[in-house]
Design an enzyme around this catalytic site. Structure first.
Site, PDB file in Angstrom:
ATOM      1  N   GLU A 256      39.768  44.360  45.221  1.00 62.35           N
ATOM      2  CA  GLU A 256      40.269  43.703  44.023  1.00 62.35           C
ATOM      3  C   GLU A 256      40.489  42.199  44.195  1.00 62.35           C
ATOM      4  O   GLU A 256      40.448  41.444  43.225  1.00 62.35           O
ATOM      5  CB  GLU A 256      41.579  44.381  43.610  1.00 62.35           C
ATOM      6  CG  GLU A 256      42.092  44.025  42.238  1.00 62.35           C
ATOM      7  CD  GLU A 256      43.338  44.822  41.901  1.00 62.35           C
ATOM      8  OE1 GLU A 256      44.188  44.274  41.194  1.00 62.35           O
ATOM      9  OE2 GLU A 256      43.456  45.981  42.362  1.00 62.35           O
ATOM     10  N   SER A 257      40.716  41.766  45.411  1.00 61.02           N
ATOM     11  CA  SER A 257      40.985  40.347  45.659  1.00 61.02           C
ATOM     12  C   SER A 257      39.728  39.486  45.553  1.00 61.02           C
ATOM     13  O   SER A 257      39.810  38.264  45.651  1.00 61.02           O
ATOM     14  CB  SER A 257      41.616  40.170  47.041  1.00 61.02           C
ATOM     15  OG  SER A 257      40.855  40.843  48.031  1.00 61.02           O
TER      16      SER A 257
END
Length: 256
Positions: free
Chosen positions: A50-51
């Site tokens: 997700e980063s």
């Protein structure tokens, strides 16, 4: 070789992944399953966190999506808005791997609150990117340990949409993806019934009975007519998984 229920869950989940998958990975059990697949039968899999880390190949399991190990071993890192708008919402990710605190019979997930929203018994971490992952990935695999506190008749809050109240609910909301297609637990594997979208047990892990699975579920479970037994972990799968966890404990300062 002897194995734990958690190891069986992780290995069963990893086997669902292929060399060609582009996989959006959650932290915890999903991360262990996806990296096990990468280190065994699916070395070409593309793991995305997700980063914004693309095609990351961590040597240890990350503590969070912000763990430097992910960026250090990624092909590249893109801004989070690009990750969600271009990669996720653009339909470029085949598999989303999620966990959750609670799940219902239609594979909706709760990671927000237990109890009343305004006065909860437990306030959970929240959805993060999970609602978008559940909506936009081609299909969703869920890893969650069996237990009556996790498998509940009615969710107090739906964080990530599964199949709503039955077949067709995703389409009513304009969702064009398949949603959850497998729920992998420490006792069994479940899949949505083709006619109703209600979860049905399709495979029992070695040594597990129907009664054990039902005891860990808050609603009357359905069992597939062609119910099978999950193949036991191989020596290679256990060796690689245990090695991954040992390196992770060492890297994080915990005695192996």
């Amino acid at each position: 070789m002897n194995h734990t229920p958690t190891e069986m869950m992780t290995i069963a989940a990893s086997r669902l992944l292929t060399n060609d998958d582009i996989c959006f990975v959650g932290i915890g059990a999903p991360s262990a399953a996806c990296n096990l697949a990468r280190l065994t039968h699916a070395p070409g899999i593309t793991l995305i966190y997700e980063s914004g880390t693309l095609s990351t190949r961590p040597s240890v399991l990350p503590l969070s999506i912000g763990d430097g190990e992910l960026c250090d071993t990624a092909l590249t890192t893109v801004p989070v808005p690009e990750m969600f708008r271009y990669w996720l919402q653009g339909g470029r990710i085949t598999i989303g791997f999620l966990g959750g605190a609670q799940i219902d019979r239609f594979a909706n997930l709760n990671t927000t609150v237990v109890g009343d929203y305004d006065a909860p018994k437990v306030r959970l971490p929240g959805g993060g990117g999970a609602p978008e992952i559940a909506s936009n990935c081609g299909q969703i695999f869920i890893t969650i340990a069996m237990g009556s506190r996790a498998f509940v008749e009615t969710l107090p809050f739906i964080t990530s949409f599964g199949h709503g109240t039955g077949k067709g609910d995703r389409e009513k909301l304009g969702l064009r993806t398949k949603g959850p297609t497998r729920v992998i637990t420490d006792l069994c594997v479940m899949a949505p019934d083709p006619e109703t979208a209600e979860l049905s047990v399709i495979s029992l892990h070695p040594g597990v009975t129907r009664e054990q699975v039902q005891a860990g579920c808050g609603w009357p479970l359905r069992f597939a007519a062609d119910l099978t037994e999950t193949p036991a972990p191989s020596a290679e799968e256990l060796e690689v998984l245990r090695g991954l966890h040992a390196r992770t404990r060492q890297a994080h300062g915990v005695a192996a």
